[in-house]
Design an enzyme around this catalytic site. Structure first.
Site, short mmCIF file in Angstrom:
data_model
loop_
_atom_site.label_atom_id
_atom_site.label_comp_id
_atom_site.label_asym_id
_atom_site.label_seq_id
_atom_site.Cartn_x
_atom_site.Cartn_y
_atom_site.Cartn_z
N PHE A 22 0.86 -1.18 0.00
CA PHE A 22 0.00 0.00 0.00
C PHE A 22 0.90 1.23 0.00
O PHE A 22 1.86 1.31 0.78
CB PHE A 22 -0.88 -0.02 1.25
CG PHE A 22 -2.18 0.73 1.09
CD1 PHE A 22 -3.37 0.06 0.87
CD2 PHE A 22 -2.20 2.12 1.16
CE1 PHE A 22 -4.57 0.74 0.72
CE2 PHE A 22 -3.39 2.81 1.02
CZ PHE A 22 -4.58 2.12 0.80
N GLU A 58 -1.27 -5.56 7.94
CA GLU A 58 -0.87 -6.98 7.88
C GLU A 58 0.55 -7.22 8.40
O GLU A 58 0.97 -8.37 8.57
CB GLU A 58 -0.96 -7.49 6.43
CG GLU A 58 -2.35 -7.83 5.95
CD GLU A 58 -3.22 -6.62 5.68
OE1 GLU A 58 -2.70 -5.62 5.17
OE2 GLU A 58 -4.43 -6.68 6.00
N HIS A 88 -9.88 5.49 7.88
CA HIS A 88 -9.47 4.54 8.93
C HIS A 88 -7.96 4.56 9.19
O HIS A 88 -7.38 3.62 9.68
CB HIS A 88 -10.03 3.12 8.70
CG HIS A 88 -9.57 2.42 7.47
ND1 HIS A 88 -10.38 2.18 6.39
CD2 HIS A 88 -8.38 1.86 7.17
CE1 HIS A 88 -9.71 1.51 5.48
NE2 HIS A 88 -8.49 1.30 5.93
N1 INI Z 1 -2.52 0.49 4.44
C1 INI Z 1 -1.36 1.17 4.48
O1 INI Z 1 -0.30 0.56 4.58
N2 INI Z 1 -1.36 2.52 4.38
C2 INI Z 1 -2.52 3.24 4.26
O2 INI Z 1 -2.46 4.48 4.16
C3 INI Z 1 -3.74 2.53 4.20
N3 INI Z 1 -4.98 3.23 4.01
O3 INI Z 1 -4.93 4.40 3.64
O4 INI Z 1 -6.04 2.68 4.15
C4 INI Z 1 -3.72 1.12 4.31
N4 INI Z 1 -4.86 0.41 4.28
C5 INI Z 1 -4.89 -1.01 4.06
C6 INI Z 1 -4.68 -1.83 5.32
O5 INI Z 1 -3.32 -1.77 5.73
C7 INI Z 1 -5.02 -3.31 5.09
O6 INI Z 1 -4.23 -3.82 4.05
C8 INI Z 1 -6.49 -3.56 4.74
O7 INI Z 1 -7.34 -2.93 5.67
C9 INI Z 1 -6.80 -5.08 4.75
O8 INI Z 1 -6.61 -5.63 6.05
#
Ligand code: INI
Length: 167
Positions: A22, A58, A88
């Site tokens: 991400f 994760e 979130h």
């Molecule tokens: N994950 C990130 O690493 N950075 C972020 O900014 C982010 N946002 O913006 O939502 C993010 N979301 C995904 C999260 O880490 C999980 O992969 C997802 O919720 C599935 O469990």
């Protein structure tokens, strides 16, 4: 006085890097900085394991698995959580930081928090800048320093104290 100082020395050290996809425009640069620092400190290529997870949320899951495998002297966790992009943010950033800290405390292995938590993409890019304080590089150096300190203190402390810590 006796001072125990950690060395940023990578020979013989096995290091895992967990990096989230991400915001990969940013996390790829953090990874590059971390790899540069490990290579500069002479960590052998075969002693570096890089693994990617979907998001920062994760990271603790895999950090726990790798830490308790006892295959690594340190684990570096890299990610970028950006407030502007999600409502979130607090949950993701909070779970990532609390989870990584919990693994470090419970596993007795340095697990390094190299997850950027910023308000904007611009701030995250600034902290990832390879020419000015890349946080992946900082995290890698912190990992080697902590692995060195852990090794030195393991040799200094009586075995009973180490057993008590783990129980
Ligand atoms: N994950 C990130 O690493 N950075 C972020 O900014 C982010 N946002 O913006 O939502 C993010 N979301 C995904 C999260 O880490 C999980 O992969 C997802 O919720 C599935 O469990």
């Amino acid at each position: 006085m006796r001072e125990i100082i950690g060395q940023v020395e990578g020979k013989g050290k096995r290091v895992a890097i967990i990096v989230s996809r991400f915001n990969q425009k940013i996390t790829n640069i953090l990874l590059e900085g971390a790899l540069q620092a490990l290579r500069q400190a002479q960590v052998a290529e075969d002693d570096i394991a890089v693994t990617k997870v979907p998001g920062a949320y994760e990271i603790p899951f895999l950090a726990k698995k790798l830490a308790f495998s006892r295959q690594f002297d340190a684990i570096i966790c890299l990610g970028a959580v950006i407030r502007g992009e999600t409502s979130h943010y607090d949950f993701v950033a909070g779970e990532a930081s609390a989870g990584i800290a919990k693994v470090a405390h419970e596993s007795d292995i340095p697990v390094i928090f190299g997850v950027l938590t910023t308000d904007t993409v611009a701030q995250a890019l600034e902290r990832a800048d390879l020419n000015a304080g890349n946080k992946g590089r900082y995290a890698a150096k912190a990992a080697l320093e902590m692995a060195s300190l852990a090794g030195q203190w393991d040799a200094l402390l009586p075995a009973e104290e180490l057993v008590a810590m783990e129980s």
